[in-house]
Design a protein around this motif. Sequence first.
Motif, PDB file in Angstrom:
ATOM      1  N   UNK A 217      94.000  -4.780  45.015  1.00 38.72           N
ATOM      2  CA  UNK A 217      92.712  -4.511  44.376  1.00 38.72           C
ATOM      3  C   UNK A 217      92.526  -3.009  44.262  1.00 38.72           C
ATOM      4  N   UNK A 218      91.790  -2.574  43.220  1.00 42.23           N
ATOM      5  CA  UNK A 218      91.615  -1.144  42.950  1.00 42.23           C
ATOM      6  C   UNK A 218      90.711  -0.453  43.960  1.00 42.23           C
ATOM      7  N   UNK A 219      89.664  -1.164  44.372  1.00 40.66           N
ATOM      8  CA  UNK A 219      88.682  -0.588  45.294  1.00 40.66           C
ATOM      9  C   UNK A 219      88.341  -1.611  46.382  1.00 40.66           C
ATOM     10  N   UNK A 220      88.033  -1.109  47.573  1.00 34.07           N
ATOM     11  CA  UNK A 220      87.548  -1.969  48.656  1.00 34.07           C
ATOM     12  C   UNK A 220      86.314  -1.327  49.274  1.00 34.07           C
ATOM     13  N   UNK A 221      85.265  -2.127  49.454  1.00 35.17           N
ATOM     14  CA  UNK A 221      84.047  -1.697  50.133  1.00 35.17           C
ATOM     15  C   UNK A 221      83.891  -2.524  51.402  1.00 35.17           C
ATOM     16  N   UNK A 222      83.834  -1.841  52.538  1.00 35.23           N
ATOM     17  CA  UNK A 222      83.673  -2.535  53.817  1.00 35.23           C
ATOM     18  C   UNK A 222      82.243  -2.400  54.307  1.00 35.23           C
ATOM     19  N   UNK A 223      81.556  -3.536  54.417  1.00 35.17           N
ATOM     20  CA  UNK A 223      80.178  -3.564  54.917  1.00 35.17           C
ATOM     21  C   UNK A 223      80.064  -4.358  56.224  1.00 35.17           C
ATOM     22  N   UNK A 224      81.210  -4.595  56.901  1.00 34.00           N
ATOM     23  CA  UNK A 224      81.201  -5.434  58.106  1.00 34.00           C
ATOM     24  C   UNK A 224      81.757  -4.706  59.324  1.00 34.00           C
ATOM     25  N   UNK A 225      83.035  -4.351  59.299  1.00 41.20           N
ATOM     26  CA  UNK A 225      83.672  -3.767  60.479  1.00 41.20           C
ATOM     27  C   UNK A 225      85.002  -3.145  60.058  1.00 41.20           C
ATOM     28  N   UNK A 246      80.833   1.723  55.324  1.00 43.32           N
ATOM     29  CA  UNK A 246      79.554   2.179  55.873  1.00 43.32           C
ATOM     30  C   UNK A 246      79.448   1.888  57.367  1.00 43.32           C
ATOM     31  N   UNK A 247      80.490   1.284  57.967  1.00 47.01           N
ATOM     32  CA  UNK A 247      80.283   0.657  59.269  1.00 47.01           C
ATOM     33  C   UNK A 247      80.705   1.482  60.479  1.00 47.01           C
ATOM     34  N   UNK A 248      81.319   2.622  60.269  1.00 43.16           N
ATOM     35  CA  UNK A 248      81.770   3.391  61.419  1.00 43.16           C
ATOM     36  C   UNK A 248      83.024   2.784  62.016  1.00 43.16           C
ATOM     37  N   UNK A 249      83.490   3.397  63.108  1.00 47.35           N
ATOM     38  CA  UNK A 249      84.743   2.949  63.701  1.00 47.35           C
ATOM     39  C   UNK A 249      84.668   3.097  65.210  1.00 47.35           C
ATOM     40  N   UNK A 250      84.818   1.988  65.918  1.00 46.85           N
ATOM     41  CA  UNK A 250      84.757   2.012  67.380  1.00 46.85           C
ATOM     42  C   UNK A 250      85.964   2.720  67.980  1.00 46.85           C
ATOM     43  N   UNK A 251      87.086   2.646  67.287  1.00 52.35           N
ATOM     44  CA  UNK A 251      88.303   3.333  67.719  1.00 52.35           C
ATOM     45  C   UNK A 251      88.872   4.080  66.516  1.00 52.35           C
ATOM     46  N   UNK A 252      89.701   5.089  66.732  1.00 52.34           N
ATOM     47  CA  UNK A 252      90.243   5.864  65.603  1.00 52.34           C
ATOM     48  C   UNK A 252      90.989   4.987  64.607  1.00 52.34           C
ATOM     49  N   UNK A 253      90.802   5.305  63.319  1.00 48.66           N
ATOM     50  CA  UNK A 253      91.515   4.584  62.279  1.00 48.66           C
ATOM     51  C   UNK A 253      92.889   5.204  62.072  1.00 48.66           C
ATOM     52  N   UNK A 254      93.854   4.358  61.808  1.00 41.56           N
ATOM     53  CA  UNK A 254      95.213   4.836  61.534  1.00 41.56           C
ATOM     54  C   UNK A 254      95.310   5.205  60.058  1.00 41.56           C
ATOM     55  N   UNK A 255      94.765   6.371  59.704  1.00 42.57           N
ATOM     56  CA  UNK A 255      94.745   6.786  58.305  1.00 42.57           C
ATOM     57  C   UNK A 255      96.139   6.987  57.735  1.00 42.57           C
ATOM     58  N   UNK A 256      97.110   7.216  58.635  1.00 45.75           N
ATOM     59  CA  UNK A 256      98.488   7.388  58.167  1.00 45.75           C
ATOM     60  C   UNK A 256      99.012   6.155  57.439  1.00 45.75           C
ATOM     61  N   UNK A 257      98.387   4.990  57.715  1.00 49.60           N
ATOM     62  CA  UNK A 257      98.815   3.762  57.038  1.00 49.60           C
ATOM     63  C   UNK A 257      98.516   3.802  55.535  1.00 49.60           C
ATOM     64  N   UNK A 258      97.658   4.729  55.106  1.00 41.89           N
ATOM     65  CA  UNK A 258      97.316   4.846  53.689  1.00 41.89           C
ATOM     66  C   UNK A 258      98.243   5.808  52.942  1.00 41.89           C
ATOM     67  N   UNK A 262      99.181   6.619  48.857  1.00 34.82           N
ATOM     68  CA  UNK A 262      98.298   7.709  48.399  1.00 34.82           C
ATOM     69  C   UNK A 262      96.869   7.204  48.172  1.00 34.82           C
ATOM     70  N   UNK A 263      96.378   6.444  49.144  1.00 33.76           N
ATOM     71  CA  UNK A 263      95.039   5.850  49.056  1.00 33.76           C
ATOM     72  C   UNK A 263      94.000   6.813  49.626  1.00 33.76           C
ATOM     73  N   UNK A 264      92.844   6.889  48.988  1.00 35.72           N
ATOM     74  CA  UNK A 264      91.729   7.698  49.479  1.00 35.72           C
ATOM     75  C   UNK A 264      90.799   6.841  50.323  1.00 35.72           C
ATOM     76  N   UNK A 265      90.140   7.496  51.300  1.00 33.17           N
ATOM     77  CA  UNK A 265      89.185   6.789  52.148  1.00 33.17           C
ATOM     78  C   UNK A 265      87.913   7.626  52.252  1.00 33.17           C
ATOM     79  N   UNK A 266      86.741   6.967  52.132  1.00 32.36           N
ATOM     80  CA  UNK A 266      85.451   7.665  52.203  1.00 32.36           C
ATOM     81  C   UNK A 266      84.479   6.921  53.093  1.00 32.36           C
ATOM     82  N   UNK A 267      83.731   7.683  53.894  1.00 27.92           N
ATOM     83  CA  UNK A 267      82.581   7.137  54.609  1.00 27.92           C
ATOM     84  C   UNK A 267      81.351   7.269  53.724  1.00 27.92           C
TER      85      UNK A 267
END
Length: 336
Positions: A217-225, A246-258, A262-267
């Motif tokens: 999918x082109x875009x993903x919006x996470x509103x849960x966890x 929008x949900x924050x992160x209880x533990x660090x995200x493995x951004x290297x998986x993106x 070449x995926x972008x990530x935004x809070x």
Amino acid sequence: MKAIGFRTSLPVEAADSFIEFETEKPSPKGRDLLVKISAVSVNPVDFKIRQNSAKDTVLTEPKIIGWDAVGVVEAVGDAASLFKVGDEVYYAGDINRAGSNAEYQLVDERIVGNKPKKLTKEEAAAIPLTALTAWEILFDRLRIGERDKGKSVLIIGGAGGVGSIAIQLAKHVAGLTVIATASRPETASWCKTQGADYVVNHYKLVDEVRQAGFQYVDFILDFVDTNTYWDAMVELIKPQGHIGSITGSATPLALNKLKAKSVSFSWELMYTRSTFQTDDMIEQHHILNKVADLLDRGVLKTTLKETLKGLSVTNFKEAHQQLESGKTIGKLVVSF
């Protein structure tokens, strides 16, 4: 003025989890408006702040929460220019100021919009916080535009307050193909009524998105966890796609998986503009007015699901209990 608040963080069923009290009606200065409130809605941020902002302490002054309101402007500050006395307004407020669970509230006019004319006060109260959040994540963070019409978006948590209006904005304003998640028949049906093209079960996310015909999918919006669905999002996002949460992160995200894709990530946090008094803070005024116009023209519809009548401890206890259950659909409003 009458207000509902709390002095200490307690379980919602505790006798003093909310208290009713009298406090002085504030006076507006600068760009503030004094609004006489007639309806508010309740959001997850409300119960999270109630649970965490006064732990192991008793506040000298009760804390008033609430970040969604409809009301009438009763007075304006000496630098206010966007509204006049008597105007009907709606807004989501500022997390660092006294909230809307009271008869009156001060709010900066730059984060206030004109109430949709064709909606009742209850229908309008359901909109501001979730519409601002959904608009900002779609158009300010992911920067979705005309070039993206027809692309796909996966909305995790489609039946919640933000998810409900995000489905509508993604489908009817951005022109995207919308895949929403839901796990119960009633929530799946709700997502369909908001405009989702496909509804998938978030407990079988990757398999069901693929079964619906989407390898990526082109875009993903996470509103849960973010943490729970991170690996699924990494798998499903299209190379050079964009994920927003929008949900924050209880533990660090493995951004290297993106990286490989070449995926972008935004809070997205709706309170960023008001908290930091950003140069473009007035954008929330413009967004709310655009949303009001879309509602009045029938492009969007209210996400109101239930209304409780009366500014009372009983009603706010009931509202918080429902939201804490994690089972609410759409928005819950308290009307005064």
